[in-house]
Scaffold this motif. Structure first.
Motif, PDB file in Angstrom:
ATOM      1  N   UNK A 297      42.181  32.370  45.599  1.00  0.00           N
ATOM      2  CA  UNK A 297      41.182  33.443  45.544  1.00  0.00           C
ATOM      3  C   UNK A 297      40.680  33.622  44.113  1.00  0.00           C
ATOM      4  N   UNK A 298      41.627  33.670  43.139  1.00  0.00           N
ATOM      5  CA  UNK A 298      41.219  33.904  41.746  1.00  0.00           C
ATOM      6  C   UNK A 298      40.392  32.745  41.217  1.00  0.00           C
ATOM      7  N   UNK A 299      40.803  31.504  41.526  1.00  0.00           N
ATOM      8  CA  UNK A 299      40.073  30.351  41.000  1.00  0.00           C
ATOM      9  C   UNK A 299      38.678  30.286  41.599  1.00  0.00           C
ATOM     10  N   UNK A 300      38.562  30.534  42.910  1.00  0.00           N
ATOM     11  CA  UNK A 300      37.239  30.487  43.526  1.00  0.00           C
ATOM     12  C   UNK A 300      36.352  31.600  42.998  1.00  0.00           C
ATOM     13  N   UNK A 301      36.943  32.782  42.763  1.00  0.00           N
ATOM     14  CA  UNK A 301      36.157  33.904  42.251  1.00  0.00           C
ATOM     15  C   UNK A 301      35.581  33.556  40.884  1.00  0.00           C
ATOM     16  N   UNK A 302      36.411  33.016  39.987  1.00  0.00           N
ATOM     17  CA  UNK A 302      35.917  32.720  38.639  1.00  0.00           C
ATOM     18  C   UNK A 302      34.877  31.601  38.687  1.00  0.00           C
TER      19      UNK A 302
ATOM     20  N   UNK B   5      28.120  31.089  47.449  1.00  0.00           N
ATOM     21  CA  UNK B   5      27.840  31.513  46.081  1.00  0.00           C
ATOM     22  C   UNK B   5      26.963  30.489  45.371  1.00  0.00           C
TER      23      UNK B   5
ATOM     24  N   UNK C 237      42.102  28.365  36.099  1.00  0.00           N
ATOM     25  CA  UNK C 237      40.937  29.205  35.802  1.00  0.00           C
ATOM     26  C   UNK C 237      41.099  30.606  36.379  1.00  0.00           C
ATOM     27  N   UNK C 238      41.853  30.754  37.480  1.00  0.00           N
ATOM     28  CA  UNK C 238      42.071  32.074  38.052  1.00  0.00           C
ATOM     29  C   UNK C 238      42.860  32.972  37.113  1.00  0.00           C
ATOM     30  N   UNK C 239      43.873  32.400  36.430  1.00  0.00           N
ATOM     31  CA  UNK C 239      44.675  33.190  35.490  1.00  0.00           C
ATOM     32  C   UNK C 239      43.810  33.665  34.333  1.00  0.00           C
TER      33      UNK C 239
ATOM     34  N   UNK D  21      35.660  38.584  48.952  1.00  0.00           N
ATOM     35  CA  UNK D  21      36.947  38.411  48.277  1.00  0.00           C
ATOM     36  C   UNK D  21      37.852  39.614  48.510  1.00  0.00           C
TER      37      UNK D  21
ATOM     38  N   UNK E 261      40.607  34.240  34.477  1.00  0.00           N
ATOM     39  CA  UNK E 261      39.716  35.294  34.978  1.00  0.00           C
ATOM     40  C   UNK E 261      40.440  36.632  35.044  1.00  0.00           C
ATOM     41  N   UNK E 262      41.705  36.627  35.504  1.00  0.00           N
ATOM     42  CA  UNK E 262      42.471  37.876  35.571  1.00  0.00           C
ATOM     43  C   UNK E 262      42.678  38.436  34.169  1.00  0.00           C
TER      44      UNK E 262
ATOM     45  N   UNK F 246      32.883  30.786  41.216  1.00  0.00           N
ATOM     46  CA  UNK F 246      31.659  31.264  41.847  1.00  0.00           C
ATOM     47  C   UNK F 246      30.830  32.109  40.896  1.00  0.00           C
TER      48      UNK F 246
ATOM     49  N   UNK G 137      37.704  30.186  51.908  1.00  0.00           N
ATOM     50  CA  UNK G 137      37.183  30.230  50.538  1.00  0.00           C
ATOM     51  C   UNK G 137      36.186  29.114  50.275  1.00  0.00           C
TER      52      UNK G 137
ATOM     53  N   UNK H 253      32.586  29.718  48.538  1.00  0.00           N
ATOM     54  CA  UNK H 253      32.114  29.006  47.362  1.00  0.00           C
ATOM     55  C   UNK H 253      30.732  28.400  47.630  1.00  0.00           C
TER      56      UNK H 253
ATOM     57  N   UNK I 240      43.082  30.912  54.666  1.00  0.00           N
ATOM     58  CA  UNK I 240      42.347  31.542  53.567  1.00  0.00           C
ATOM     59  C   UNK I 240      41.626  30.509  52.721  1.00  0.00           C
TER      60      UNK I 240
END
Lengths: 81, 78, 168
Positions: free
Chosen positions: A69-74, B75, C41-43, B27, C45-46, A76, B68, B72, B64
């Motif tokens: 979720x975090x990787x896709x969010x960043x 987006x 990349x998720x880390x 999300x 972003x957090x 996107x 996703x 993506x 999930x």
């Protein structure tokens, strides 16, 4: 058994905080606490060697989910700009 | 399972389900959906179905991840 | 009256176990350099969102890394679960499972595996002097609550301070 009560109350409290937080990325650490607490409660509910496998599967699965979720969010958002 | 624990874990499941329906952002919806999944596992394990719990714990994140991929693509198109 | 004393002793053991777990996982995570940069990349972003909310960037990196791959905190929790069910062999099997989980999440896996192995022996040693493994499960949940669950701003500032000591 005070341990299971502590773990279950922390899980419910943090679930409320996940819902109350508005920022999408800042929800994820609270969700991580919920998955820690659920993993602990699985083992406290059924102490059996096979539960080790279920605990590891649940924890790795929920971590992988948060990671995706975090990787896709960043990714996107970066493409969006 | 004691009634206290049933109420607490059922509360987590219910909260996850209601907020999954309410939220607009995809999300946020997925995060609430994993909250819903988290509340179910203590009930499965309490009945002794440890293998079912392990399989479900691996299947839920895969669902999930496939959802996703769609997010993506949306987006990127927008 | 006796029941009250038994509950008081159990609560005290849970708090001591929380302190021991906190020291174990924060020491190992900071030693392996988790607050240095975001692993995925998720880390990152957090960490940026935590910094935007008023926290410190390097502490935010550590929060993001804990979320997005099983590190020493996960190793400590899973090791105490495994010791509760199956003793030391269970803890070593769990270290293998944590390593596999780390590899799935694109992480080298040193911090998680090391934390799992050290926590196995720490929990086993404490069970020899009167503690229960269940105390360590509840204690680890309390310890992760203080890092990730109460206030991201204060936790990230504390972790950034620890990282400044480590890198100095």
């Amino acid at each position: 058994m005070i341990a299971l009560a502590v773990v279950a109350i922390i899980a419910a409290l943090e679930a409320v905080r996940v819902v109350a937080e508005r920022n999408t990325m800042r929800k994820l650490p609270y969700l991580n606490v919920v998955s820690f607490a659920i993993t602990g409660s699985l083992m406290l509910l059924l102490p059996h060697p096979l539960t080790i496998l279920a605990c590891a599967a649940y924890f790795v699965g929920s971590t992988l989910e948060s990671n995706a979720i975090a990787s896709t969010w960043s990714g996107g958002i970066r493409k969006h700009e | 399972m004691n009634e206290l624990y049933a109420i607490l874990f059922g509360f987590i499941t219910l909260l996850g389900g209601v907020t999954t329906a309410i939220y607009r952002d995809p999300f946020d919806k997925l995060i609430s959906l994993s909250l819903l999944a988290a509340g179910i596992f203590p009930f499965i394990v309490d009945r002794g179905y440890v293998d079912v719990a392990a399989a479900a714990a691996l299947i839920a994140p895969l669902g999930t991840i496939f959802t996703l991929m769609v997010c993506r693509r949306r987006a990127r198109d927008a | 009256m006796l029941e009250f004393y038994v509950m008081l002793a159990e609560g005290l053991r849970v708090l001591i176990a929380a302190g021991v777990c906190w020291l174990n996982f924060v020491t190992i995570d900071v030693f392996f350099g988790l607050p240095k940069e975001g692993g995925v990349s998720g880390a990152t972003a957090i960490a940026q969102e935590v910094e935007k909310g008023g926290g410190a960037l390097h502490g935010g990196y550590m929060l993001g890394n804990i979320v997005s791959s099983p590190d020493a905190s996960a190793g400590t929790l899973l090791a105490s679960c495994a010791v509760y069910a199956a003793g030391i062999p269970g803890g070593l099997v769990m270290a293998l499972l944590v390593y596999i989980g780390n590899r799935i999440c694109y992480d080298p896996g040193y911090a998680g595996t090391t934390g799992c192995i050290t926590a196995t022996f720490i929990v086993y040693a404490f069970t020899q002097i009167g503690f229960l493994a269940t105390d360590f499960i509840a204690g680890m949940v309390i310890a992760i609550l203080t890092i990730q669950g109460l206030s991201h701003v204060h936790a990230s500032r504390l972790l950034a301070t620890l990282w400044r000591w480590r890198s100095a």
